[in-house]
Design a protein around this motif. Structure first.
Motif, PDB file in Angstrom:
ATOM      1  N   ALA B 223       0.725  -1.029  -0.002  1.00 35.16           N
ATOM      2  CA  ALA B 223      -0.092  -0.050   0.062  1.00 35.16           C
ATOM      3  C   ALA B 223       0.758   1.228  -0.060  1.00 35.16           C
ATOM      4  N   LEU B 224       0.600   2.157  -0.974  1.00 34.12           N
ATOM      5  CA  LEU B 224       1.117   3.416  -1.036  1.00 34.12           C
ATOM      6  C   LEU B 224       0.467   4.551  -0.273  1.00 34.12           C
ATOM      7  N   LYS B 228       5.140   6.977   0.168  1.00 36.39           N
ATOM      8  CA  LYS B 228       5.844   5.694   0.820  1.00 36.39           C
ATOM      9  C   LYS B 228       5.095   4.636   0.751  1.00 36.39           C
ATOM     10  N   VAL B 229       5.718   3.403   0.963  1.00 41.07           N
ATOM     11  CA  VAL B 229       5.052   2.101   1.096  1.00 41.07           C
ATOM     12  C   VAL B 229       4.827   1.805   2.308  1.00 41.07           C
ATOM     13  N   ILE B 230       3.514   1.928   2.953  1.00 39.60           N
ATOM     14  CA  ILE B 230       3.176   2.093   4.399  1.00 39.60           C
ATOM     15  C   ILE B 230       2.937   0.646   4.613  1.00 39.60           C
ATOM     16  N   ALA B 231       2.804  -0.261   3.985  1.00 38.08           N
ATOM     17  CA  ALA B 231       2.666  -1.583   4.678  1.00 38.08           C
ATOM     18  C   ALA B 231       2.714  -2.743   3.307  1.00 38.08           C
ATOM     19  N   THR B 232       3.639  -3.869   3.447  1.00 38.21           N
ATOM     20  CA  THR B 232       3.221  -4.875   2.666  1.00 38.21           C
ATOM     21  C   THR B 232       3.042  -6.125   3.544  1.00 38.21           C
ATOM     22  N   GLY B 233       2.098  -6.848   2.600  1.00 33.21           N
ATOM     23  CA  GLY B 233       2.023  -8.318   3.268  1.00 33.21           C
ATOM     24  C   GLY B 233       0.874  -9.009   2.668  1.00 33.21           C
ATOM     25  N   THR B 234       0.388 -10.250   3.233  1.00 30.38           N
ATOM     26  CA  THR B 234      -0.799 -10.800   2.548  1.00 30.38           C
ATOM     27  C   THR B 234      -2.128  -9.989   2.768  1.00 30.38           C
ATOM     28  N   ILE B 235      -2.983 -10.446   2.008  1.00 28.53           N
ATOM     29  CA  ILE B 235      -4.095  -9.603   2.118  1.00 28.53           C
ATOM     30  C   ILE B 235      -4.815  -9.717   3.765  1.00 28.53           C
ATOM     31  N   GLU B 236      -4.459 -10.898   4.352  1.00 27.98           N
ATOM     32  CA  GLU B 236      -5.027 -11.040   5.902  1.00 27.98           C
ATOM     33  C   GLU B 236      -4.289 -10.200   6.706  1.00 27.98           C
ATOM     34  N   GLN B 237      -3.005 -10.037   6.262  1.00 28.59           N
ATOM     35  CA  GLN B 237      -2.212  -9.119   7.166  1.00 28.59           C
ATOM     36  C   GLN B 237      -2.509  -7.719   6.972  1.00 28.59           C
ATOM     37  N   MET B 238      -2.985  -7.224   5.557  1.00 25.74           N
ATOM     38  CA  MET B 238      -3.665  -6.091   5.435  1.00 25.74           C
ATOM     39  C   MET B 238      -4.549  -5.711   6.249  1.00 25.74           C
ATOM     40  N   LEU B 239      -5.628  -6.942   6.174  1.00 25.73           N
ATOM     41  CA  LEU B 239      -7.011  -6.582   6.862  1.00 25.73           C
ATOM     42  C   LEU B 239      -6.690  -6.419   8.441  1.00 25.73           C
ATOM     43  N   ALA B 240      -5.531  -6.959   8.952  1.00 24.98           N
ATOM     44  CA  ALA B 240      -5.477  -6.730  10.242  1.00 24.98           C
ATOM     45  C   ALA B 240      -4.842  -5.543  10.683  1.00 24.98           C
ATOM     46  N   TRP B 245      -5.184   4.736   7.160  1.00 25.24           N
ATOM     47  CA  TRP B 245      -5.389   4.663   5.760  1.00 25.24           C
ATOM     48  C   TRP B 245      -5.885   3.374   5.264  1.00 25.24           C
ATOM     49  N   LEU B 246      -5.088   2.214   5.839  1.00 26.28           N
ATOM     50  CA  LEU B 246      -5.398   0.675   5.601  1.00 26.28           C
ATOM     51  C   LEU B 246      -6.808   0.315   6.194  1.00 26.28           C
ATOM     52  N   ARG B 247      -6.964   0.755   7.172  1.00 26.92           N
ATOM     53  CA  ARG B 247      -8.363   0.408   7.945  1.00 26.92           C
ATOM     54  C   ARG B 247      -9.498   0.871   7.039  1.00 26.92           C
ATOM     55  N   THR B 248      -9.294   2.315   6.728  1.00 22.05           N
ATOM     56  CA  THR B 248     -10.740   2.789   5.557  1.00 22.05           C
ATOM     57  C   THR B 248     -10.655   1.912   4.453  1.00 22.05           C
ATOM     58  N   TYR B 249      -9.524   1.842   3.757  1.00 19.45           N
ATOM     59  CA  TYR B 249      -9.472   1.213   2.500  1.00 19.45           C
ATOM     60  C   TYR B 249     -10.211  -0.115   2.574  1.00 19.45           C
ATOM     61  N   PHE B 250      -9.684  -1.113   3.514  1.00 14.50           N
ATOM     62  CA  PHE B 250     -10.092  -2.422   3.538  1.00 14.50           C
ATOM     63  C   PHE B 250     -11.405  -2.681   4.403  1.00 14.50           C
ATOM     64  N   HIS B 251     -11.848  -1.686   5.290  1.00 14.66           N
ATOM     65  CA  HIS B 251     -12.962  -1.985   6.169  1.00 14.66           C
ATOM     66  C   HIS B 251     -14.046  -0.809   5.853  1.00 14.66           C
ATOM     67  N   GLY B 252     -13.636   0.068   4.592  1.00 15.14           N
ATOM     68  CA  GLY B 252     -14.840   0.970   4.209  1.00 15.14           C
ATOM     69  C   GLY B 252     -16.103   0.166   3.892  1.00 15.14           C
ATOM     70  N   THR B 253     -17.165   0.991   3.739  1.00 14.59           N
ATOM     71  CA  THR B 253     -18.422   0.388   3.336  1.00 14.59           C
ATOM     72  C   THR B 253     -18.283  -0.603   2.222  1.00 14.59           C
ATOM     73  N   ARG B 254     -17.683  -0.194   1.132  1.00 16.40           N
ATOM     74  CA  ARG B 254     -17.735  -0.849  -0.059  1.00 16.40           C
ATOM     75  C   ARG B 254     -16.831  -2.362   0.435  1.00 16.40           C
ATOM     76  N   ALA B 255     -15.698  -1.909   0.948  1.00 12.74           N
ATOM     77  CA  ALA B 255     -14.948  -3.180   1.127  1.00 12.74           C
ATOM     78  C   ALA B 255     -15.542  -4.428   2.126  1.00 12.74           C
ATOM     79  N   SER B 256     -16.183  -3.731   3.301  1.00 16.04           N
ATOM     80  CA  SER B 256     -16.705  -4.594   4.012  1.00 16.04           C
ATOM     81  C   SER B 256     -17.822  -5.496   3.694  1.00 16.04           C
ATOM     82  N   ARG B 257     -18.701  -4.679   2.517  1.00 17.10           N
ATOM     83  CA  ARG B 257     -19.872  -5.406   2.007  1.00 17.10           C
ATOM     84  C   ARG B 257     -19.211  -6.911   1.248  1.00 17.10           C
ATOM     85  N   LEU B 258     -18.015  -6.520   0.602  1.00 16.04           N
ATOM     86  CA  LEU B 258     -17.458  -7.707  -0.028  1.00 16.04           C
ATOM     87  C   LEU B 258     -16.980  -8.572   1.090  1.00 16.04           C
ATOM     88  N   THR B 259     -16.231  -8.262   1.825  1.00 16.36           N
ATOM     89  CA  THR B 259     -15.855  -9.246   2.835  1.00 16.36           C
ATOM     90  C   THR B 259     -16.766 -10.133   3.373  1.00 16.36           C
TER      91      THR B 259
END
Ligand SMILES: Nc1ncnc2c1ncn2[C@@H]1O[C@H](COP(=O)(O)OP(=O)(O)O)[C@@H](O)[C@H]1O
Ligand SMILES: [Mg+2]
Lengths: 375, 268
Positions: B223-224, B228-240, B245-259
């Motif tokens: 993730a950029l 800077k690259v603020i984080a790298t890892g598997t998708i599970e690591q990103m979710l955690a 910014w990562l929290r909004t990206y992966f846990h925003g409304t659109r993302a959580s609907r998908l999850t």
């Protein structure tokens, strides 16, 4: 990288080929090896191809192997691919052979094609004329709409284009005309000296430059400089669907893009012609004084006798018409651009060539007209 | 979670260190560090305009960098000779964000451009291979003879992918490959990338906003943000991850609907 290769052997029931090396597109021998293998396997009944020793396989290699398998099968042989690694198996499945029935291009007779070309060109020229007239009508109606409703006139755009067409083109146009003035004067003096009539060179300069040369050279220069720019701008906007975007916003591209450029050219070209007149006469004067040994008084005396106001006006009257011709042709070509960069290039070339040609044709028509009314 | 990985450099397809790229007075990438391992699909996410395309273009040498070091397959791109560069350009394929197909050539000719440039193949094989690539990316055979201006946005993406894959490269850069595709096509696209990765050992650097792609094909995600690259890892690591910014990206409304949908479909 190890080149692709194969070994040949027999088992109890079948002819057996063992493939080895890298069957990848970057191996120079790839295609030749596949062809050799196909030739060797052609007439056998039972064939086994062992893929176990292959070091690397890519889609090109997979395609060739599967194509070979299908070719042998079509020949009546029976082929088995054995020993493939799992990933190679997937690849062979993905890049499996499929015939692409490509229709070869139809080869017509050369003569017929040439004749068709000629016919098409003539028809195109006719269509061009027709489109030109209808485009002129469209632009004029947009112009009238703007005159009735001047608040919608895009004056910033007009001023911007006057700046780029007239002001930025001024130095080069003045220079060219200055040089042409010099050349006409030099040739005039040199040729007329033999009859002892060198001072008549001034008449020649005055009349030729004011009536014809200044406006013609300026128009040609503007067609090359600004006409091509108009075509390229409108053409690349067309390519990127910007023209469509204007249209769906309820803006008329002719009103927004073409009319300001047309108005700017209508202002710019007479101005440039006037500057060209002055520059050419200045050039003539410099050469008359330095090369012809006339005094300043003689030069101006002859010039006043040779030209009248109408000599000057004849040149200037033509300028707006030239501007109209250039603006129409370059805008029309710009809007005719299709999706490709190549078509943009073609339209810009056509725009310049057609504008220059039409400028000369219009100049000829004016010459006949002024002769007829003895102006 | 660190951007650095302890892997030796021969295991890495791309290694970027202390990269600075800017335009005018603005620094777009500031001390960026990134590793892409050989044979992996790396999903690269970040807000619009944060410099994802700029990073790809810098690695490819299309944008001048201010400072830093870019290695591809263990070779420093600044140190490479002209021949070295040519050899490197054979090993990668690029799908530009807007396709960048040559507008004067048909799709078939577009795919054949790198083949003609680098290989000496018989015309028949070249034709067949180009048509195979066109079929692999899911275009209809008729599309081969169309010009780019006659294609839809999704078709342009596919044709551009076919061109990127023309030489069976080892590394491909995909800039938003599935944006503008319908979900079915996007899934096919992902499927193809996965197949190629598994069979050819392809390394993929994929800029994407498609959460489905991140889940289904990406081995790792980077993730950029803020240059800077603020984080790298598997998708599970990103979710955690904790980063806001990562929290909004992966846990925003659109993302959580998908999850949620994913959890339900796997749970059922
Ligand atoms: N050639 C350029 N000149 C100036 N600024 C640029 C240029 N290319 C990109 N930028 C800027 O760099 C930033 C990152 O752009 P880009 O990498 O295209 O974003 P994205 O992450 O959406 O792909 C943007 O703010 C953009 O305005
Ligand atoms: Mg981008």
């Amino acid at each position: 990288m190890i080149e692709p290769s194969f070994t040949q052997g027999t088992t109890a029931q079948a002819l057996r080929f063992g493939l080895g090396g890298c069957w990848v597109i970057s191996a120079p021998a790839l295609e030749a090896t596949a062809t050799q293998l196909e030739a060797a396997a052609r007439n056998a009944q039972h064939i086994e191809i062992d893929l176990g020793e292959i070091i690397a396989l890519d889609t090109a290699g997979a395609w060739l192997i599967d194509r070979m398998r299908c070719a042998i099968k079509a020949h009546g042989g029976d082929v088995r691919l054995v020993g493939a690694r799992r990933e190679h198996d997937i690849l062979l499945g993905a890049a499996h052979y499929r015939p692409f029935d490509v229709k070869p291009p139809v080869q017509g007779s050369l003569l017929v094609e040439r004749l068709a070309d000629v016919g098409e060109t003539v028809a195109d020229a006719g269509r061009d004329l027709y489109r030109g007239v209808s485009f002129l009508g469209e632009v004029m109606s947009a112009l009238v709409r703007l005159i009735l409703n001047p608040a919608r006139m895009r004056s910033t755009s007009v001023v911007y284009h006057i700046d780029s067409f007239a002001l930025r083109g001024l130095p080069i146009i003045a220079l060219i005309n200055f040089l042409v003035g010099c050349i006409v004067a030099q040739q005039g003096i040199f040729q007329l000296q033999r009859f002892g009539a060198a001072t008549f060179a001034v008449d020649l300069i005055g009349i030729l430059v004011l009536r014809e040369l200044a406006v013609l050279l300026s128009s040609i220069m503007v067609a090359g400089r600004s006409g091509s720019a108009i075509t390229a701008e409108l053409g690349s906007m067309k390519m990127r669907e910007e023209i469509g975007a204007l249209r769906v916003m309820g803006l008329d591209p002719i009103e927004v893009l073409v009319v300001p450029r047309l108005l700017a050219l209508l202002v710019a070209l007479p101005l440039l012609t006037f500057v060209a007149d002055m520059a050419a006469i200045l050039g003539g004067m410099v050469v008359s004084i330095t090369y012809g040994d006339f005094s300043m008084d003689v030069f101006f005396d002859r010039l006043q006798n040779a030209i009248k106001l109408n000599t000057f006006l004849v040149g200037l009257i033509k300028a707006p018409f030239m501007a109209l011709v250039i603006a129409m042709i370059s805008a029309m070509e710009g809007l005719a651009v299709k999706g490709s960069a190549e078509s943009l290039g073609r339209c810009v070339t056509a725009s310049v060539v057609k504008s220059i040609f039409m400028v000369i044709v219009v100049d000829g028509l004016f010459a006949m007209f002024f002769a007829a009314i003895q102006y | 979670m660190s951007a650095h990985s302890p892997l030796p450099s021969h295991e890495l397809a791309i290694r970027v260190r202390a990269l600075q790229v800017g335009f005018g007075t603005r620094l777009v990438l500031n001390n960026l560090e990134l590793d892409v391992r050989r044979g992996e699909v790396l999903g690269f996410v970040g807000g619009s305009g944060t410099g994802k395309s700029v990073l790809a273009r810098t690695i490819l040498g299309l944008v001048q960098k201010r400072a830093g070091r870019v290695e591809v397959f263990g070779e420093d791109l600044d140190q490479l000779s002209k021949e070295g560069h040519r050899a490197m350009e054979r090993r990668w394929g690029v799908l530009f964000q807007h396709g960048a197909l040559f507008s004067g050539l048909t799709v078939l000719q577009n795919v054949q451009v790198p083949m003609r440039e680098y290989l000496s193949l018989s015309p028949i094989l070249m034709d067949e291979l180009a048509r195979l690539k066109i079929a692999l990316v899911g275009l209809k055979p008729e599309a081969a003879d169309k010009y780019p201006s006659e294609l839809s946005g999704g078709m342009i993406k596919r044709a551009a992918l076919a061109r990127a894959l023309a030489l069976d490269p080892e590394l491909v850069f995909l800039d938003e490959p599935t944006s503008g595709l319908d979900p079915i096509s996007a899934a096919e696209f992902d499927e193809l990338i996965k197949t190629l990765q598994q069979t050819l050992g392809l390394t993929v650097f994929m800029v994407t906003h498609d959460l489905d792609s991140l889940y289904s094909v990406c081995d790792r995600v980077a993730a950029l943000a803020d240059g800077k690259v603020i984080a790298t890892g598997t998708i599970e690591q990103m979710l955690a991850a904790e980063h806001p910014w990562l929290r909004t990206y992966f846990h925003g409304t659109r993302a959580s609907r998908l999850t949620l949908a994913r959890a339900q479909s796997t749970g059922a």
